[in-house]
Structures are given as structure tokens and as C-alpha cells.
Scaffold this motif. Structure first.
Motif, PDB file in Angstrom:
ATOM      1  N   ALA A 123     -40.370-104.466  -2.310  1.00 21.79           N
ATOM      2  CA  ALA A 123     -39.263-104.125  -3.210  1.00 21.79           C
ATOM      3  C   ALA A 123     -38.166-103.378  -2.467  1.00 21.79           C
ATOM      4  O   ALA A 123     -36.969-103.636  -2.661  1.00 21.79           O
ATOM      5  CB  ALA A 123     -39.784-103.286  -4.373  1.00 21.79           C
ATOM      6  N   ALA A 124     -38.548-102.451  -1.585  1.00 24.79           N
ATOM      7  CA  ALA A 124     -37.560-101.687  -0.814  1.00 24.79           C
ATOM      8  C   ALA A 124     -36.858-102.585   0.201  1.00 24.79           C
ATOM      9  O   ALA A 124     -35.640-102.483   0.407  1.00 24.79           O
ATOM     10  CB  ALA A 124     -38.233-100.512  -0.110  1.00 24.79           C
ATOM     11  N   GLU A 125     -37.613-103.472   0.852  1.00 25.48           N
ATOM     12  CA  GLU A 125     -37.014-104.397   1.820  1.00 25.48           C
ATOM     13  C   GLU A 125     -35.996-105.312   1.135  1.00 25.48           C
ATOM     14  O   GLU A 125     -34.894-105.542   1.658  1.00 25.48           O
ATOM     15  CB  GLU A 125     -38.110-105.234   2.474  1.00 25.48           C
ATOM     16  N   ALA A 126     -36.364-105.831  -0.035  1.00 24.67           N
ATOM     17  CA  ALA A 126     -35.459-106.732  -0.758  1.00 24.67           C
ATOM     18  C   ALA A 126     -34.197-105.997  -1.185  1.00 24.67           C
ATOM     19  O   ALA A 126     -33.086-106.545  -1.119  1.00 24.67           O
ATOM     20  CB  ALA A 126     -36.166-107.310  -1.978  1.00 24.67           C
ATOM     21  N   ALA A 127     -34.344-104.738  -1.604  1.00 27.65           N
ATOM     22  CA  ALA A 127     -33.187-103.960  -2.047  1.00 27.65           C
ATOM     23  C   ALA A 127     -32.221-103.705  -0.902  1.00 27.65           C
ATOM     24  O   ALA A 127     -31.004-103.870  -1.052  1.00 27.65           O
ATOM     25  CB  ALA A 127     -33.647-102.634  -2.653  1.00 27.65           C
ATOM     26  N   VAL A 128     -32.742-103.309   0.249  1.00 25.55           N
ATOM     27  CA  VAL A 128     -31.875-103.065   1.407  1.00 25.55           C
ATOM     28  C   VAL A 128     -31.196-104.362   1.829  1.00 25.55           C
ATOM     29  O   VAL A 128     -29.989-104.388   2.111  1.00 25.55           O
ATOM     30  CB  VAL A 128     -32.675-102.452   2.576  1.00 25.55           C
ATOM     31  N   GLY A 129     -31.947-105.449   1.854  1.00 23.80           N
ATOM     32  CA  GLY A 129     -31.368-106.726   2.226  1.00 23.80           C
ATOM     33  C   GLY A 129     -30.272-107.174   1.271  1.00 23.80           C
ATOM     34  O   GLY A 129     -29.284-107.785   1.688  1.00 23.80           O
ATOM     35  N   ARG A 130     -30.424-106.856  -0.004  1.00 26.24           N
ATOM     36  CA  ARG A 130     -29.450-107.276  -1.023  1.00 26.24           C
ATOM     37  C   ARG A 130     -28.235-106.364  -1.073  1.00 26.24           C
ATOM     38  O   ARG A 130     -27.099-106.824  -1.260  1.00 26.24           O
ATOM     39  CB  ARG A 130     -30.136-107.289  -2.390  1.00 26.24           C
ATOM     40  N   LEU A 131     -28.452-105.074  -0.915  1.00 25.47           N
ATOM     41  CA  LEU A 131     -27.387-104.103  -1.164  1.00 25.47           C
ATOM     42  C   LEU A 131     -26.532-103.787   0.059  1.00 25.47           C
ATOM     43  O   LEU A 131     -25.361-103.443  -0.075  1.00 25.47           O
ATOM     44  CB  LEU A 131     -27.995-102.801  -1.705  1.00 25.47           C
ATOM     45  N   VAL A 132     -27.092-103.887   1.249  1.00 20.11           N
ATOM     46  CA  VAL A 132     -26.327-103.585   2.462  1.00 20.11           C
ATOM     47  C   VAL A 132     -25.537-104.816   2.864  1.00 20.11           C
ATOM     48  O   VAL A 132     -26.097-105.905   3.030  1.00 20.11           O
ATOM     49  CB  VAL A 132     -27.252-103.130   3.599  1.00 20.11           C
TER      50      VAL A 132
ATOM     51  N   VAL B 181     -24.433 -92.369   8.503  1.00 20.78           N
ATOM     52  CA  VAL B 181     -25.782 -92.513   7.957  1.00 20.78           C
ATOM     53  C   VAL B 181     -26.707 -91.332   8.273  1.00 20.78           C
ATOM     54  O   VAL B 181     -27.358 -90.804   7.366  1.00 20.78           O
ATOM     55  CB  VAL B 181     -26.409 -93.846   8.413  1.00 20.78           C
ATOM     56  N   PRO B 182     -26.818 -90.870   9.538  1.00 21.33           N
ATOM     57  CA  PRO B 182     -27.727 -89.745   9.788  1.00 21.33           C
ATOM     58  C   PRO B 182     -27.408 -88.508   8.950  1.00 21.33           C
ATOM     59  O   PRO B 182     -28.315 -87.866   8.395  1.00 21.33           O
ATOM     60  CB  PRO B 182     -27.542 -89.463  11.288  1.00 21.33           C
ATOM     61  N   GLY B 183     -26.133 -88.164   8.842  1.00 22.27           N
ATOM     62  CA  GLY B 183     -25.755 -87.001   8.054  1.00 22.27           C
ATOM     63  C   GLY B 183     -26.030 -87.185   6.576  1.00 22.27           C
ATOM     64  O   GLY B 183     -26.448 -86.247   5.881  1.00 22.27           O
ATOM     65  N   GLU B 184     -25.815 -88.408   6.065  1.00 22.07           N
ATOM     66  CA  GLU B 184     -26.108 -88.676   4.661  1.00 22.07           C
ATOM     67  C   GLU B 184     -27.612 -88.640   4.397  1.00 22.07           C
ATOM     68  O   GLU B 184     -28.057 -88.151   3.357  1.00 22.07           O
ATOM     69  CB  GLU B 184     -25.524 -90.028   4.245  1.00 22.07           C
TER      70      GLU B 184
ATOM     71  N   LYS C  13     -28.994 -85.156   3.725  1.00 26.37           N
ATOM     72  CA  LYS C  13     -28.705 -84.532   2.425  1.00 26.37           C
ATOM     73  C   LYS C  13     -29.823 -84.758   1.405  1.00 26.37           C
ATOM     74  O   LYS C  13     -29.907 -84.040   0.412  1.00 26.37           O
ATOM     75  CB  LYS C  13     -27.392 -85.080   1.864  1.00 26.37           C
ATOM     76  N   TRP C  14     -30.658 -85.752   1.656  1.00 25.60           N
ATOM     77  CA  TRP C  14     -31.695 -86.121   0.688  1.00 25.60           C
ATOM     78  C   TRP C  14     -33.027 -85.438   1.019  1.00 25.60           C
ATOM     79  O   TRP C  14     -34.056 -86.093   1.200  1.00 25.60           O
ATOM     80  CB  TRP C  14     -31.860 -87.633   0.674  1.00 25.60           C
ATOM     81  N   ASN C  15     -32.998 -84.142   1.096  1.00 29.12           N
ATOM     82  CA  ASN C  15     -34.204 -83.390   1.453  1.00 29.12           C
ATOM     83  C   ASN C  15     -34.651 -82.442   0.338  1.00 29.12           C
ATOM     84  O   ASN C  15     -35.439 -81.534   0.574  1.00 29.12           O
ATOM     85  CB  ASN C  15     -33.965 -82.581   2.735  1.00 29.12           C
ATOM     86  N   LYS C  16     -34.142 -82.657  -0.863  1.00 26.75           N
ATOM     87  CA  LYS C  16     -34.445 -81.727  -1.957  1.00 26.75           C
ATOM     88  C   LYS C  16     -35.221 -82.409  -3.072  1.00 26.75           C
ATOM     89  O   LYS C  16     -35.148 -83.622  -3.265  1.00 26.75           O
ATOM     90  CB  LYS C  16     -33.153 -81.114  -2.515  1.00 26.75           C
TER      91      LYS C  16
ATOM     92  N   ALA D 231     -31.755 -94.876  -6.678  1.00 24.19           N
ATOM     93  CA  ALA D 231     -31.071 -93.789  -5.975  1.00 24.19           C
ATOM     94  C   ALA D 231     -30.360 -94.312  -4.735  1.00 24.19           C
ATOM     95  O   ALA D 231     -29.231 -93.905  -4.425  1.00 24.19           O
ATOM     96  CB  ALA D 231     -32.070 -92.696  -5.603  1.00 24.19           C
ATOM     97  N   PHE D 232     -31.006 -95.216  -4.016  1.00 21.80           N
ATOM     98  CA  PHE D 232     -30.372 -95.803  -2.833  1.00 21.80           C
ATOM     99  C   PHE D 232     -29.125 -96.583  -3.226  1.00 21.80           C
ATOM    100  O   PHE D 232     -28.071 -96.460  -2.588  1.00 21.80           O
ATOM    101  CB  PHE D 232     -31.368 -96.721  -2.121  1.00 21.80           C
ATOM    102  N   GLN D 233     -29.216 -97.355  -4.290  1.00 20.93           N
ATOM    103  CA  GLN D 233     -28.085 -98.172  -4.722  1.00 20.93           C
ATOM    104  C   GLN D 233     -26.874 -97.325  -5.096  1.00 20.93           C
ATOM    105  O   GLN D 233     -25.740 -97.724  -4.848  1.00 20.93           O
ATOM    106  CB  GLN D 233     -28.494 -99.045  -5.911  1.00 20.93           C
ATOM    107  N   GLY D 234     -27.107 -96.160  -5.671  1.00 23.05           N
ATOM    108  CA  GLY D 234     -25.996 -95.313  -6.090  1.00 23.05           C
ATOM    109  C   GLY D 234     -25.584 -94.270  -5.073  1.00 23.05           C
ATOM    110  O   GLY D 234     -24.748 -93.416  -5.367  1.00 23.05           O
ATOM    111  N   SER D 235     -26.129 -94.331  -3.875  1.00 23.35           N
ATOM    112  CA  SER D 235     -25.912 -93.280  -2.880  1.00 23.35           C
ATOM    113  C   SER D 235     -24.576 -93.393  -2.161  1.00 23.35           C
ATOM    114  O   SER D 235     -24.042 -94.484  -1.956  1.00 23.35           O
ATOM    115  CB  SER D 235     -27.042 -93.284  -1.845  1.00 23.35           C
ATOM    116  N   THR D 236     -24.056 -92.236  -1.766  1.00 23.28           N
ATOM    117  CA  THR D 236     -22.868 -92.196  -0.910  1.00 23.28           C
ATOM    118  C   THR D 236     -23.167 -92.832   0.437  1.00 23.28           C
ATOM    119  O   THR D 236     -22.294 -93.453   1.059  1.00 23.28           O
ATOM    120  CB  THR D 236     -22.412 -90.739  -0.716  1.00 23.28           C
ATOM    121  N   LEU D 237     -24.410 -92.693   0.883  1.00 22.24           N
ATOM    122  CA  LEU D 237     -24.832 -93.308   2.148  1.00 22.24           C
ATOM    123  C   LEU D 237     -24.541 -94.800   2.133  1.00 22.24           C
ATOM    124  O   LEU D 237     -23.938 -95.338   3.067  1.00 22.24           O
ATOM    125  CB  LEU D 237     -26.329 -93.050   2.367  1.00 22.24           C
ATOM    126  N   LEU D 238     -24.960 -95.488   1.077  1.00 24.39           N
ATOM    127  CA  LEU D 238     -24.751 -96.935   0.997  1.00 24.39           C
ATOM    128  C   LEU D 238     -23.266 -97.267   0.939  1.00 24.39           C
ATOM    129  O   LEU D 238     -22.807 -98.212   1.595  1.00 24.39           O
ATOM    130  CB  LEU D 238     -25.472 -97.499  -0.222  1.00 24.39           C
TER     131      LEU D 238
END
Length: 222
Positions: free
Chosen positions: A63-72, A113-116, A119-122, A95-102
């Protein structure tokens, strides 16, 4: 053809998640089992075997692989793809789909990307957002995987250079990062996940520092 993470990245993801064959509450209180599997099928007292844990991991990872492949929408090397899959696996596809990173990545800003990720450590603990050491370490390790992917190819994905001018495209940046990882891991006595998480954190700090140093030089020259 669906794209999959490399065996090396999957091994790192298994290490990040850890294997638990009995249901438990994670750091933010979510019922979890296997390799970080959550959902309505996880209930208190549930136990599974290793084969079931592997099956759940394959499902969640797909599911995660398909999402990255589709959204990036920009080219990714194997390690860059793997770092984002690990991230989406952990935070959730929504969360990935709505992220500033994406958003920044799809605009071509690879260096963001590394800095974004950092931010997701909370997580929410007792109603408050707090930094969780395990997530901080994981984000740093994912940033290390991302940075290591500047020139990587597989049997079906051609190597894609980082954009011109990107710090990740510079051999001296990658060589310096590799030497730092080796030095830190060696100093830590090859102490396992924590040693490599520390090494990745150092690499991230070096990359971010170098980015702003170069940015200041460019600004002063203009």
C-alpha cells in the motif's frame, strides 16, 4: 509494473518497526502487532506467528509503495523511493499525501526532503504533541537512505541524477557523508540501530549545514 523497495531498504524498515508477535500499544497508544501493523483487526490479546507478520508486512508495504508511486510526480532513485515508502508506511498514506514534503518534492525541490522528514518526529501523548526519540532517530535514518540514493539503479529503474546544482548531486557531498557515517558507526562500535541512527543524524546535519552555507555564498555573490 509495480515498483518495490530494495531488499536492503525492506530490511531497514523491518529494523525500524521491530517484530512483535503479540498486540501492544505503541509510543502514542495505538494497538500494533507484527512489523508496525495497525488497524481494526488488531485487538488486545491478539497473537500471531512469524508467517502472519510477514504477510501483514507485505500488505502494508504494498500500500505504501503504491501510494509513493502514484503520488510522486518526479523521478526517484531506488533509495529515494525506499526512504519515502518507509516514511509513508510509518505516518500513513493520507498524511504523506497531504504533506508539505510531497508538495515541495513534486515542485522539484529534492533538497527539501531531509528537512521535511525531520519535522515528522512528534506524536500525541496525553493530549500533547511531543518529540518521540524513536521517531527522531527514524526520520534521521530515512534522510540518510534518501541522501544515499543520488546515483542508484536497479535491474529495472535507471539511475536518475539529482537536479543540477543539488547538493546531493555533488560527489564531495556524498563522499563526505559516507565517511561521516563510517566514522560515527566505528566510534559507536557498530552498536546496531542506535549507532546508525546517530550516523544518519550527523549526515543530515552536515547536508543541511552545507546547503545553507552554499546558499549564503550565492546570496553574497549576487
Amino acid at each position: 509494473m509495480p515498483r518495490h523497495v530494495t531488499d536492503a531498504v525492506r530490511a531497514k524498515l523491518e529494523q525500524f518497526e521491530g517484530l512483535r508477535l503479540a498486540a501492544y500499544h505503541d509510543a502514542v497508544g495505538v494497538l500494533t502487532i507484527g512489523y508496525g501493523h495497525t488497524g481494526s483487526d488488531v485487538r488486545p490479546g491478539l497473537t500471531i506467528d512469524r508467517a502472519r507478520a510477514d504477510q501483514l508486512l507485505r500488505q502494508d508495504l504494498a500500500a505504501a509503495e503504491a501510494a509513493v508511486g502514484r503520488l510522486v510526480k518526479v523521478p526517484l532513485t531506488d533509495n529515494q523511493f525506499g526512504a519515502l515508502v518507509s516514511f509513508a508506511f510509518n505516518v500513513g498514506v493520507g498524511a504523506f499525501q497531504g504533506s508539505t514534503l510531497l508538495r515541495k518534492l513534486n515542485a522539484g525541490n529534492y533538497d527539501a526532503v531531509p528537512g521535511e522528514l525531520a519535522k515528522w518526529n512528534k506524536g500525541t501523548v496525553n493530549g500533547k504533541k511531543v518529540a518521540i526519540p524513536g521517531l527522531t532517530n527514524r526520520r534521521a535514518a530515512e534522510a540518510g537512505i534518501w541522501a544515499a540514493g543520488a546515483q542508484v539503479s536497479s535491474n529495472y529503474v535507471a539511475a536518475v541524477p539529482a537536479p543540477a546544482g543539488s547538493l546531493l548531486a555533488k560527489p564531495e557531498t556524498l563522499a563526505g557523508g559516507v565517511s561521516v557515517v563510517g566514522a560515527v558507526a566505528g566510534a559507536a562500535g557498530n552498536g546496531g540501530p542506535m549507532a546508525w541512527a546517530l550516523a544518519a543524524a550527523v549526515v543530515l546535519a552536515v547536508a543541511v549545514g552545507a546547503f545553507y552555507f552554499v546558499k549564503r555564498l550565492r546570496e553574497s555573490a549576487s
